[in-house]
Write an enzyme that holds these catalytic residues in place. Structure first.
Site, short mmCIF file in Angstrom:
data_model
loop_
_atom_site.label_atom_id
_atom_site.label_comp_id
_atom_site.label_asym_id
_atom_site.label_seq_id
_atom_site.Cartn_x
_atom_site.Cartn_y
_atom_site.Cartn_z
N VAL A 332 -43.52 72.70 7.17
CA VAL A 332 -42.79 72.43 5.93
C VAL A 332 -43.72 71.77 4.90
O VAL A 332 -43.71 72.12 3.72
CB VAL A 332 -41.56 71.54 6.20
CG1 VAL A 332 -40.96 71.03 4.89
CG2 VAL A 332 -40.51 72.31 6.98
N TRP A 335 -46.11 74.30 3.59
CA TRP A 335 -45.38 75.22 2.70
C TRP A 335 -45.24 74.63 1.31
O TRP A 335 -45.29 75.36 0.32
CB TRP A 335 -44.01 75.51 3.29
CG TRP A 335 -43.17 76.43 2.45
CD1 TRP A 335 -43.18 77.80 2.47
CD2 TRP A 335 -42.20 76.06 1.46
NE1 TRP A 335 -42.27 78.29 1.55
CE2 TRP A 335 -41.66 77.26 0.92
CE3 TRP A 335 -41.73 74.84 0.97
CZ2 TRP A 335 -40.68 77.26 -0.07
CZ3 TRP A 335 -40.76 74.83 -0.02
CH2 TRP A 335 -40.24 76.03 -0.53
N HIS A 336 -45.09 73.31 1.22
CA HIS A 336 -44.88 72.68 -0.08
C HIS A 336 -46.12 72.73 -0.96
O HIS A 336 -45.99 72.64 -2.19
CB HIS A 336 -44.43 71.23 0.09
CG HIS A 336 -42.94 71.08 0.24
ND1 HIS A 336 -42.28 71.36 1.41
CD2 HIS A 336 -41.99 70.71 -0.66
CE1 HIS A 336 -40.98 71.14 1.23
NE2 HIS A 336 -40.78 70.77 -0.01
N GLY A 337 -47.29 72.84 -0.40
CA GLY A 337 -48.47 72.91 -1.25
C GLY A 337 -49.77 72.75 -0.49
O GLY A 337 -49.79 72.30 0.67
N PHE A 506 -43.53 77.64 -6.11
CA PHE A 506 -43.80 77.80 -4.69
C PHE A 506 -43.93 79.27 -4.32
O PHE A 506 -44.11 79.60 -3.18
CB PHE A 506 -42.69 77.17 -3.86
CG PHE A 506 -42.75 75.65 -3.86
CD1 PHE A 506 -43.14 74.97 -2.74
CD2 PHE A 506 -42.43 74.94 -5.00
CE1 PHE A 506 -43.20 73.58 -2.74
CE2 PHE A 506 -42.49 73.56 -5.01
CZ PHE A 506 -42.88 72.88 -3.89
#
Length: 506
Positions: A332, A335-337, A506
């Protein structure tokens, strides 16, 4: 094109709706597909070809996996190839720069640089496509043999930029069935869209003045860290949940009910509960496609056996679940950056959830020893406050420039807290972004938050506001619509147009 642009609101959306309902049923999916591709290509036409490649590739892989399953083969190689290619595309555009930078720092090697920007919505449609081929492999859904129908599932314009992450088994059925115009549904959708724009343009876009000033200049506003993170908490929630209101409302205009993505997360009583309420479709995606495969894998079963022998039955049963949760939230965070701060952000959430799982028996004993009723209102409010504090600590890592800046801001929050800067009506806190802070801005934010809180509290108590609104006299409904419409230019930013939605990056 973004949902907050005047071109979308006054041109693209109404034209698409009129064309959709005036067209014969057999042409409506084609209209939605053309509109969706045009919508995506508006800002970055070159990346339309990347999305089209993703559509064709996953369409072919889905059919290939389904064919192998029918012939008694598992299709494991095809699945591996499908997932690998999706991850390589996502990884190259989103993480190449981060990986190259760290390799250069460690080895001293000089790697090729790229000036490619991140294609908007890449994470969302990639995850949606991977979920599709995984569901075919596991026998949860059938492969779609109509390329244009599959293309509409991936590219459907309301959810292409920031979710929700749809499942083929539920979304495709709605996309392909016939829909007729419904006045009641349209009224409720319009109200939800206006409410979403209100949260975005009136609250989030005003809060960002404080967020950008404090987080981008921690050396100047070193006593306002807590104000910055609270403002970010407001901005992030109103931007994302407001965006979801707009997305879901637009879907309902076409008779399509997209998955809910928020369920009043700031009423959560634990970090686990928070993630069941915040970005719900991402959480369920991670649960189905990461948590269960990891927790049921052979190596995890081996670890479970080792843990039971080493730490006892109770702890041994809990440890594998804790490890799986840490892995999930590491994903997670990534995935955010592409930055270490996001990895720390993910691990922070995963470790808290893992620690809470390990400590659950002790918590029960402590509550019993202290005669604390888990059902009491006081303890419930304590859980909400505790969770809100823990969530806001994580927002420091999510928004700060880097990990050292996040740690410094948290330190200064405890040692240099000073509200005098924020209460000074002459402070030019947002001058760098083209806006100037006034006391009125702060009043607008706080007033908007109180309104959001009141609505959320009613919903948390089980009140169905759309049904209540529908029963009101037409004059009351008209007044609500007008108030929301007039609030957008009157209380929003002076430019008259909202900024882009955060999760579209995103």
């Amino acid at each position: 094109m973004v949902f907050s642009s005047i071109y979308f609101i006054f041109s693209f959306l109404p034209v698409t709706i009129v064309a959709y309902y005036l067209a014969p049923q057999r042409l409506r999916n084609g209209i939605l597909l053309v509109a969706s591709l045009f919508f995506y290509a508006w800002g970055e036409p070159v990346y339309l070809f990347l999305m089209l490649y993703s559509i064709v590739f996953n369409y072919v892989m889905g059919i290939d996996i389904a064919r192998k399953r029918r012939n008694g083969r598992r299709g494991r190689v095809s699945l591996f190839l499908g997932v690998l290619i999706n991850l390589l595309i996502l990884g190259f555009f989103k993480y190449y720069g981060f990986v190259a930078e760290n390799i250069e720092a460690i080895t001293g090697a000089v790697l090729p640089k790229t000036d490619l920007s991140l294609p908007i919505g890449l994470s969302f449609y990639t995850f949606q496509s991977m979920g599709y081929i995984l569901d075919i492999y596991w026998g949860r859904t059938k492969a779609e043999h109509n390329l244009f129908r599959f293309a509409l599932f991936v590219s459907f314009f309301p959810q292409i930029l920031q979710g929700p992450i749809g499942r083929f088994s539920s979304l495709s059925t709605q996309l392909y069935e016939s829909h007729s115009f419904d006045r009641k549904r349209t009224e409720q959708a319009a109200l939800r869209i206006l409410w979403g724009y209100f949260k975005k343009m009136v609250i989030a876009d005003n809060a960002v003045i404080f967020v950008d000033a404090i987080f981008d200049h921690p050396d100047i506003f070193d006593g306002l860290g807590v104000v910055g993170v609270l403002a970010y908490s407001i901005q992030l929630y109103c931007d994302f949940s407001g965006g979801m209101d707009v997305v879901i409302g637009i879907g309902e205009l076409f008779g399509i009910k997209l998955d809910e993505n928020f369920c009043r997360p700031y009423f959560a009583v634990s970090i686990t509960d928070f993630w069941h309420r915040w970005h719900i479709t991402l959480g369920t995606w991670m649960k189905d496609y990461v948590f269960y495969p990891v927790s049921l894998s052979g190596w995890m079963k081996g670890f479970s056996g080792f843990a039971r022998k080493t730490f006892g039955k109770q702890t041994g049963r809990t440890l594998p679940i804790c490890l799986a949760n840490i892995i999930v939230f590491l994903v997670v965070g990534i995935w955010h950056g592409a930055a270490w701060k996001f990895i720390i952000y993910g691990l922070y959430n995963g470790l808290i959830i893992a620690f809470s799982g390990l400590m659950a028996p002790s918590y029960r004993k402590w509550k019993q020893a202290l005669h604390i009723s888990g059902d009491s209102r006081g303890f419930h409010l304590f859980q909400i406050a505790r969770t809100f504090i823990l969530v806001n600590i994580s927002w420091f890592f999510d928004r700060a420039t880097d990990v050292p800046s996040a740690l410094l801001m948290m330190k200064n929050t405890l040692t240099r807290f000073d509200l005098r800067q924020i209460l000074d009506p002459g402070i030019e806190i947002g001058e760098a972004s083209g806006t100037t802070y006034t006391i009125i801005t702060l009043v607008v934010i706080l007033g908007g938050c109180l309104l959001v809180f009141a609505v959320s509290l009613l919903e948390e108590q089980g009140r169905k506001l759309p049904e209540i609104f529908e029963k009101q006299h037409w004059l009351v409904k008209t007044a609500v619509y007008l108030c929301l419409i007039l609030a957008l230019p009157a209380l929003g930013q002076p430019s008259g147009e909202a900024g882009g939605f955060i999760y579209a990056q995103f």
